[in-house]
Design a protein around this motif. Structure first.
Motif, PDB file in Angstrom:
ATOM      1  N   GLU A 126     -40.192 -25.407  -1.094  1.00  0.00           N
ATOM      2  CA  GLU A 126     -38.826 -24.926  -1.263  1.00  0.00           C
ATOM      3  C   GLU A 126     -38.705 -23.469  -0.852  1.00  0.00           C
ATOM      4  O   GLU A 126     -37.661 -23.033  -0.351  1.00  0.00           O
ATOM      5  CB  GLU A 126     -38.385 -25.109  -2.712  1.00  0.00           C
ATOM      6  N   GLY A 127     -39.785 -22.714  -1.038  1.00  0.00           N
ATOM      7  CA  GLY A 127     -39.765 -21.305  -0.661  1.00  0.00           C
ATOM      8  C   GLY A 127     -39.628 -21.085   0.830  1.00  0.00           C
ATOM      9  O   GLY A 127     -39.164 -20.030   1.271  1.00  0.00           O
ATOM     10  N   VAL A 128     -40.040 -22.072   1.627  1.00  0.00           N
ATOM     11  CA  VAL A 128     -39.864 -21.986   3.080  1.00  0.00           C
ATOM     12  C   VAL A 128     -38.389 -22.118   3.442  1.00  0.00           C
ATOM     13  O   VAL A 128     -37.896 -21.448   4.357  1.00  0.00           O
ATOM     14  CB  VAL A 128     -40.690 -23.088   3.781  1.00  0.00           C
ATOM     15  N   VAL A 129     -37.683 -22.971   2.718  1.00  0.00           N
ATOM     16  CA  VAL A 129     -36.258 -23.209   2.985  1.00  0.00           C
ATOM     17  C   VAL A 129     -35.387 -22.143   2.328  1.00  0.00           C
ATOM     18  O   VAL A 129     -34.433 -21.638   2.925  1.00  0.00           O
ATOM     19  CB  VAL A 129     -35.850 -24.611   2.482  1.00  0.00           C
ATOM     20  N   ASP A 130     -35.709 -21.815   1.090  1.00  0.00           N
ATOM     21  CA  ASP A 130     -34.939 -20.842   0.314  1.00  0.00           C
ATOM     22  C   ASP A 130     -35.671 -19.503   0.370  1.00  0.00           C
ATOM     23  O   ASP A 130     -36.629 -19.280  -0.360  1.00  0.00           O
ATOM     24  CB  ASP A 130     -34.810 -21.337  -1.137  1.00  0.00           C
ATOM     25  N   GLU A 131     -35.229 -18.627   1.257  1.00  0.00           N
ATOM     26  CA  GLU A 131     -35.933 -17.363   1.478  1.00  0.00           C
ATOM     27  C   GLU A 131     -36.002 -16.516   0.213  1.00  0.00           C
ATOM     28  O   GLU A 131     -37.019 -15.883  -0.067  1.00  0.00           O
ATOM     29  CB  GLU A 131     -35.245 -16.576   2.592  1.00  0.00           C
ATOM     30  N   ARG A 132     -34.917 -16.503  -0.562  1.00  0.00           N
ATOM     31  CA  ARG A 132     -34.923 -15.712  -1.800  1.00  0.00           C
ATOM     32  C   ARG A 132     -35.978 -16.224  -2.765  1.00  0.00           C
ATOM     33  O   ARG A 132     -36.758 -15.450  -3.317  1.00  0.00           O
ATOM     34  CB  ARG A 132     -33.544 -15.781  -2.469  1.00  0.00           C
ATOM     35  N   GLY A 134     -38.607 -17.953  -2.013  1.00  0.00           N
ATOM     36  CA  GLY A 134     -39.911 -17.694  -1.421  1.00  0.00           C
ATOM     37  C   GLY A 134     -40.395 -16.281  -1.695  1.00  0.00           C
ATOM     38  O   GLY A 134     -41.564 -16.064  -2.025  1.00  0.00           O
ATOM     39  N   ARG A 135     -39.487 -15.312  -1.566  1.00  0.00           N
ATOM     40  CA  ARG A 135     -39.866 -13.919  -1.822  1.00  0.00           C
ATOM     41  C   ARG A 135     -40.266 -13.714  -3.282  1.00  0.00           C
ATOM     42  O   ARG A 135     -41.237 -13.014  -3.582  1.00  0.00           O
ATOM     43  CB  ARG A 135     -38.718 -12.978  -1.460  1.00  0.00           C
TER      44      ARG A 135
END
Length: 209
Positions: A126-132, A134-135
């Motif tokens: 999910e972090g790959v799709v949702d940049e926030r 992921g950070r």
């Protein structure tokens, strides 16, 4: 007539929060991340959907906080140095290869733990799709762990065990990144022999000795 004490809202909130954490982790493990919903988490936790949205904006945020809490609750104890002194992070016995192999073996145990596997994979994907997201995942979970490797490699550099011009932050990727890739992509078994070999290759290279 004596009045009854008012309910402890703090205790009630903490109980609900713990129930939500447990529900999110168990649902992701059972049904997978795509099929996990805020409604499902609320139903399993025995709380209203509005309770979840009061604290979190999405199921991803719920799962991230639940996973961070799980990681904190099951954190490995500090190691000890060669003189028996307790240390924070990766133990420093003076043998860099042995220390790295030991901590990577512990990482293998964690990656193969069913409690960690499903939520960690879900958050990584999910972090790959949702940049926030992921950070946040990197900043709050991954980077603090990577900094433990930086500190141990810096200590080895200061002791003359590795080259003076080595950048510890780049060097750690020689063994951490292949392990993460193999785990995420199922390209091979995750074993102690594998991580021991990663350390040997990283420290001693591929050329004949």
């Amino acid at each position: 007539m004596a009045s009854k004490p008012a309910p402890d809202a703090t205790r009630r909130s903490e109980k609900s929060r713990r129930a939500i954490y447990a529900a999110a982790l168990s649902l992701v493990a059972e049904a997978g991340y795509p099929k996990t919903t805020v409604e499902g988490i609320a139903a399993r936790a025995g709380v209203g959907k509005q309770t979840i949205y009061r604290w979190w904006s999405s199921k991803a945020d719920v799962l991230l906080e639940a996973f961070l809490d799980l990681a904190e609750q099951t954190a490995r104890p500090a190691g000890h140095d060669g003189d028996g002194h307790e240390t924070a992070g990766i133990p420093d016995t003076g043998d860099l290869a042995a220390d790295l192999k030991a901590v990577l073996r512990a990482t293998v145990d964690e990656l193969l733990d069913p409690r960690f596997d499903a939520p960690a994979r879900a958050l990584a994907a999910e972090g790959v799709v949702d940049e926030r997201l992921g950070r946040v995942f990197v900043a709050r979970l991954l980077e603090p762990q990577l900094q433990l490797y930086v500190a141990r490699l810096r200590s080895a550099r200061d002791a003359g065990q590795i080259r003076r011009d080595v950048d510890p932050r780049i060097a750690l990727e020689l063994f951490v990144s292949p392990l993460a890739q193999r785990w995420l992509q199922h390209t091979g078994p995750i074993t102690y022999d594998y991580t021991d070999t990663l350390v040997d290759y990283a420290l001693y290279g591929l050329a004949p000795r």
